[in-house]
Design an enzyme around this catalytic site. Structure first.
Site, PDB file in Angstrom:
ATOM      1  CB  SER A  13      -0.863   0.001   1.268  1.00  0.00           C
ATOM      2  OG  SER A  13      -1.477   1.248   1.491  1.00  0.00           O
ATOM      3  CE1 TYR A  37      -4.339  -2.462   4.995  1.00  0.00           C
ATOM      4  CE2 TYR A  37      -3.264  -0.335   4.696  1.00  0.00           C
ATOM      5  CZ  TYR A  37      -3.903  -1.440   4.171  1.00  0.00           C
ATOM      6  OH  TYR A  37      -4.088  -1.530   2.806  1.00  0.00           O
TER       7      TYR A  37
END
Length: 260
Positions: A142, A155
């Site tokens: 990401s 995350y």
């Protein structure tokens, strides 16, 4: 076809980004393995691919379950004769400030993103080495593999960790012609992201439109979401790349958010 007869295991590929990659891989000639927590959902995606003339098989796979991962990869080797590509894509998101984050939620997210990446990598590398034809490992990172955002501590930590894992795989796998890279998308309108919009609006005390404009897309060059197709085409390019010249890298696909 750039991936003709390549055997590709894609985790979390019954929906979202993984599903788009699976569909595009099949169009490029790959034999696609839809590995997902839900066998029923995996079977539906595999059926869609086969009905369109592609080759696919569904596999039930909880990526945090060592025995299930090893058995799933063994089933793929038995069916197709080996593994050429792993895309470690399965993931979840849990939104909370660090001071309120539950340890169980922290452990759950890290297990899916990092334990799952490790277990699937280990199983597929073993198959790739035994097959003797090399391979490609792609991790779904990401922009948060490079950047941080509030409310996303595990995350961000997990996505940073995938870059480290990819670098080690690149070094250890080189002698067996195994490459590893990380795809780092910006925000993509999947159910995972759609779920975050009201959650962040509530956490920040702003509207959902403001979350989209001023949180998710504020650092892009054009105010646009990254698409599943953008990510799928990047996954094709990285898997089809012919040499170790491109390994141990992270490729950001984000409309200019986080320029390296």
């Amino acid at each position: 076809m750039q991936l003709k007869d390549k055997v590709a295991i894609i985790t979390g590929s019954a929906s979202g980004i993984g599903r788009e990659i699976a569909l595009e891989y099949a169009r490029e000639g790959a034999k696609v393995v839809i590995a997902d927590l839900s066998l029923e959902a995996a079977a539906a995606t595999a059926k869609e691919i086969t009905e369109a003339g592609g080759t696919a098989m569904p596999v039930a796979m909880n990526v945090t379950d060592e025995a299930q991962v090893d058995a799933g990869v063994a089933a793929v080797v038995a069916a197709y004769g080996g593994v050429d590509i792993l895309i470690s894509n399965a993931g979840i998101q849990i939104i909370s400030p660090i001071v309120d984050f539950k340890l169980d939620d922290w452990k759950k997210l890290l297990a899916i993103h990092l334990d799952g990446a490790f277990l699937t990598t280990r199983a597929c590398m073993r198959a790739m080495i035994q097959g003797g034809r090399g391979g490609t490992v792609l991790y779904m990172g990401s922009v948060h593999s490079h950047e941080a955002s509030p409310l996303k501590a595990p995350y961000v930590a997990a996505k940073h960790g995938l870059i480290g894992l990819a670098k080690v795989v690149a070094k250890e796998g080189a002698k067996d012609k195994i490459r590893a890279n990380v795809i780092c998308p910006g925000f993509v309108r999947t159910p995972l992201v759609d779920k975050q919009i009201p959650e962040q609006a509530k956490a920040f005390g702003i509207s959902e439109a403001e979350v989209i404009k001023n949180v998710m897309l504020k650092d892009t060059v054009d105010g646009e979401f990254t698409t599943t197709q953008d990510v799928a085409q990047t996954a094709i390019f990285l898997a089809a790349f012919p040499s170790n010249a491109l390994t141990g890298q992270s490729i950001t696909v984000s409309h200019g958010w986080h320029m390296q």
